[in-house]
Design a protein around this motif. Sequence first.
Motif, short mmCIF file in Angstrom:
data_model
loop_
_atom_site.label_atom_id
_atom_site.label_comp_id
_atom_site.label_asym_id
_atom_site.label_seq_id
_atom_site.Cartn_x
_atom_site.Cartn_y
_atom_site.Cartn_z
N LEU A 1 0.83 -1.20 0.00
CA LEU A 1 0.00 0.00 0.00
C LEU A 1 0.87 1.26 0.00
N ALA A 2 1.94 1.22 0.78
CA ALA A 2 2.82 2.39 0.87
C ALA A 2 3.53 2.67 -0.44
N ALA B 1 -3.47 7.78 -11.51
CA ALA B 1 -3.24 7.16 -10.20
C ALA B 1 -3.80 5.75 -10.12
N GLN B 2 -4.88 5.48 -10.84
CA GLN B 2 -5.52 4.17 -10.73
C GLN B 2 -4.69 3.04 -11.32
N LEU C 1 2.66 2.28 6.61
CA LEU C 1 1.78 3.26 5.98
C LEU C 1 2.26 4.69 6.23
N GLN D 1 2.70 1.87 -3.43
CA GLN D 1 1.75 2.35 -4.44
C GLN D 1 1.55 3.85 -4.30
N LYS D 2 1.37 4.33 -3.07
CA LYS D 2 1.17 5.76 -2.84
C LYS D 2 2.42 6.56 -3.19
N TYR E 1 7.89 3.96 4.19
CA TYR E 1 8.33 2.70 3.56
C TYR E 1 9.78 2.39 3.89
N ILE F 1 2.66 6.89 -6.94
CA ILE F 1 1.70 7.87 -7.45
C ILE F 1 2.22 9.29 -7.23
N ALA F 2 2.74 9.54 -6.03
CA ALA F 2 3.25 10.88 -5.70
C ALA F 2 4.47 11.24 -6.55
#
Length: 498
Positions: free
Chosen positions: A163-164, A178-179, A473, A166-167, A476, A170-171
């Motif tokens: 999850l981390a 983003a999807q 979260l 992926q964010k 990372y 995106i950033a």
Amino acid sequence: MSLTAPTNPDMERTPSRLLERETHNHSEESLRALYSQAGQGHVFQYFDTLDTPAKEALLSQLREMDVDRCNRIFSKATTASPHDKDAIDPLPSDSFDSTIENPALVPEWRKLGLELIAKGKVAVILLAGGQGTRLGSSAPKGCYDIGLPSHKSLFQLQAERILAIQKIAIAANPDLPAQKAIVPWYVMTSEPTRKATEAFFVEHKYFGLKEENVIFFNQGVLPAFGMDGKFLLEDKGVISTAPDGNGGIYKALRREGVLKDLEARGIPFVHAYCVDNCLVKVADPVFIGYCVSKNAPCGAKVVPKQRANEPVGVVCLRDHKFAVVEYSEIPAELSAKLNADGKTLTYNAANIANHFYTTEFLHSIEEMEKTMEFHVAKKKIKHINLETNELVTPTANNGIKLELFIFDVFPFCEKLAVLESARKEEFSPLKNAPGSKDGDSPDTSRVDVLSQHKRFLEAVGAVVVGDVELSPLVSYEGEGLESLKGSELVGPKVVDSL
């Protein structure tokens, strides 16, 4: 999402619409002919005495096996030439790099890796078939709590790292949709751990990941053989089997439909690792970026050996091919050999079962497997004596179990990308029970995670007292903690927001 289970775990299992498993619908008659021709017809010796459910169970087991492949593997493994006279040489310089020695290159590799993640071009495969028996647990090893203040399981720590990242991807790539930044997680279980693993993920709502991006599949098995190459029966209607080793993952990826799913998702790059490493950087963008920049079909992350005689396998050359050579196979003088600097070991690349693959390379392994040498383990195997019809519990080795190691594909690689990383940041295996004097226990795992988090926090000017844990979260690999400068954090404490 399971390869074979519907969304509702209480529903009757039905084939997944996403992933198609290889199946063989041989009739009883065709199976009898097939196994007889392969010299394994004795598996039907008691068939006519079985009740209907037992007959169906045996036929199902026989359909799952590729009898000709099993015979071929046994023949190859038991006639393979020994490696003790093979030449052992260091890795060529163009196949090796180090985040320790060349930190200036890390940002470039990370940027490329994050871009690929942001484009949805990266997946992760987790080897999680092991049980926690040695840890005193009846649950799958990934369910284990190493005693952090959060009491998160290994599965949860790793899910949150996905999850981390992926964010973060995106950033780092705001111009990309983003999807698309989805890292599918393919979790390899074993038959004994499958249901418990799926139930654990359902109970914890997939740790925040979308169910359709968590895919379970089973590790394969091979029959146990008598010394004469005949399949052993553990019961009159059951062939004795054993896991085919972590190298069985390659066959399982094909059989269970994972490769088809990777293709359907348009994913060309895969990161694979073992569940028992509490420090693993899941979908590590640096490692992925490095391997892709080298245009390598396969890669291995390694850490420096702790000492010359550390009992670990080493990535090097054997017979002029890439290989992992076990510590017992390297002469002591080579293990102790130093480079020109007089400080670092020449054979220093400790294998940690942390790999990179292109999907194209994973497809090609099917052809390689025809000539791979499976490893022989002679065992005491309970079996039905076909002459006396009695169950025998042997007191001496009477059979053979075969397994393939995940690194057994290395000799088939013309190019292998090997990246060295710091052990304290990347590798802390969980092997032994709490309190073990040999280390690699929940105690050492917990200390290694908390020590890392303390380094992250102190690097930005925070003061840490006691056990302070950072949620994946939140960070990372130590990034984004600047707001904690000057803060005093007193444990036991979990930093789960900033």
